[in-house]
Design a protein around this motif. Sequence first.
Motif, PDB file in Angstrom:
ATOM      1  N   ARG A   1      -4.464  -5.100 -16.760  1.00 12.54           N
ATOM      2  CA  ARG A   1      -3.461  -5.913 -16.853  1.00 12.54           C
ATOM      3  C   ARG A   1      -3.451  -7.194 -16.155  1.00 12.54           C
ATOM      4  NH1 ARG A   1       1.716  -1.881 -15.750  1.00 12.54           N
ATOM      5  NH2 ARG A   1       0.937  -0.469 -17.366  1.00 12.54           N
TER       6      ARG A   1
ATOM      7  N   ASP B   1      -6.051  -7.143 -12.484  1.00 10.23           N
ATOM      8  CA  ASP B   1      -5.488  -5.731 -12.292  1.00 10.23           C
ATOM      9  C   ASP B   1      -5.771  -4.585 -13.083  1.00 10.23           C
ATOM     10  OD1 ASP B   1      -4.286  -7.192 -10.001  1.00 10.23           O
ATOM     11  OD2 ASP B   1      -2.304  -7.192 -10.800  1.00 10.23           O
TER      12      ASP B   1
ATOM     13  N   SER C   1      -4.540  -0.832 -14.439  1.00 12.84           N
ATOM     14  CA  SER C   1      -3.613   0.186 -14.396  1.00 12.84           C
ATOM     15  C   SER C   1      -4.441   1.305 -14.797  1.00 12.84           C
ATOM     16  CB  SER C   1      -2.292  -0.128 -15.213  1.00 12.84           C
ATOM     17  OG  SER C   1      -1.607   0.802 -15.379  1.00 12.84           O
TER      18      SER C   1
ATOM     19  N   LYS D   1      -6.172   2.084   0.203  1.00 17.75           N
ATOM     20  CA  LYS D   1      -5.032   1.306   0.641  1.00 17.75           C
ATOM     21  C   LYS D   1      -5.433  -0.091   0.479  1.00 17.75           C
ATOM     22  CE  LYS D   1      -6.047   1.035   5.437  1.00 17.75           C
ATOM     23  NZ  LYS D   1      -6.466  -0.200   5.436  1.00 17.75           N
TER      24      LYS D   1
ATOM     25  N   LEU E   1      -5.213  -0.797  -3.688  1.00 19.02           N
ATOM     26  CA  LEU E   1      -4.115   0.025  -4.342  1.00 19.02           C
ATOM     27  C   LEU E   1      -2.741  -1.069  -4.179  1.00 19.02           C
ATOM     28  CD1 LEU E   1      -2.852   2.499  -6.065  1.00 19.02           C
ATOM     29  CD2 LEU E   1      -2.034   3.389  -3.934  1.00 19.02           C
ATOM     30  N   ILE E   2      -2.305  -1.530  -5.478  1.00 20.27           N
ATOM     31  CA  ILE E   2      -1.092  -2.360  -5.284  1.00 20.27           C
ATOM     32  C   ILE E   2       0.140  -1.920  -5.455  1.00 20.27           C
ATOM     33  CG2 ILE E   2      -0.001  -4.527  -6.487  1.00 20.27           C
ATOM     34  CD1 ILE E   2      -2.833  -5.093  -7.638  1.00 20.27           C
ATOM     35  N   LYS E   3       0.134  -0.773  -6.519  1.00 11.53           N
ATOM     36  CA  LYS E   3       1.465  -0.223  -6.667  1.00 11.53           C
ATOM     37  C   LYS E   3       1.032   1.243  -7.008  1.00 11.53           C
ATOM     38  CE  LYS E   3       4.428  -0.628 -10.438  1.00 11.53           C
ATOM     39  NZ  LYS E   3       5.264  -1.659 -11.238  1.00 11.53           N
ATOM     40  N   CYS E   4       1.848   2.237  -6.877  1.00 10.32           N
ATOM     41  CA  CYS E   4       1.763   3.759  -7.001  1.00 10.32           C
ATOM     42  C   CYS E   4       2.895   4.311  -7.787  1.00 10.32           C
ATOM     43  CB  CYS E   4       1.358   4.475  -6.030  1.00 10.32           C
ATOM     44  SG  CYS E   4       0.717   6.178  -6.493  1.00 10.32           S
ATOM     45  N   ARG E   5       3.051   4.847  -8.777  1.00  7.43           N
ATOM     46  CA  ARG E   5       4.180   5.498  -9.373  1.00  7.43           C
ATOM     47  C   ARG E   5       4.142   6.992  -9.154  1.00  7.43           C
ATOM     48  NH1 ARG E   5       8.013   6.418 -13.025  1.00  7.43           N
ATOM     49  NH2 ARG E   5       7.577   6.934 -14.975  1.00  7.43           N
ATOM     50  N   HIS E   6       5.126   7.771  -8.699  1.00  2.00           N
ATOM     51  CA  HIS E   6       5.101   9.132  -8.382  1.00  2.00           C
ATOM     52  C   HIS E   6       6.228  10.019  -9.168  1.00  2.00           C
ATOM     53  CE1 HIS E   6       7.438   8.231  -5.044  1.00  2.00           C
ATOM     54  NE2 HIS E   6       7.429   9.531  -5.012  1.00  2.00           N
TER      55      HIS E   6
END
Length: 170
Positions: free
Chosen positions: A101, A105, A107, A155, A158-163
């Motif tokens: 991305r 970045d 993904s 940590k 990692l920028i963003k994590c979806r769960h």
Amino acid sequence: MVRRNIMLPLDELERAAVAAGCLTVRDEPMNRHTTFRIGGPADLFVTVCSEEGMQLLLRETSRLHVPLFVLGKGSNLLVSDRGVRGCVAVLAGDFNEISLRGETDISCGPAVSLAGLCNFAKKNQLTGLEFAWGIPGSAGGAAYMNAGAYGGEMKDVLIKCRHLDENGNP
């Protein structure tokens, strides 16, 4: 005598999983899925290939009161020879996607191996994941437990994590 067609929770869960496009196996030996090659059978082993399939599995295991264990790459895991009661889910398909991305970045899905993630970063001339080289497991498991080595941790990169929550909601 009247016979009733009563479906047991695992049967109902399996039927719903298959309808959602998941692959299911009864009494799957867990020794096939752990790095230590030990472990008895899982009552129901489900391969989930999409977020919609995982959402359904989360909702149905909750509704039917069937224990659910989401399995990553099977590292850092000891399974009893008695096996696993309930449902074991592994992520495949869409969960193995990885892409760039922008210019810097990455993904990736939770089923991507850390080795695959590191190789992707190297191929795209990106730094920061060197600490993760050699750590067995998946990106999802690494994010969940904040895996680290050699002074680096997830940590740090990692920028963003979806769960999904226990009801399948994002």
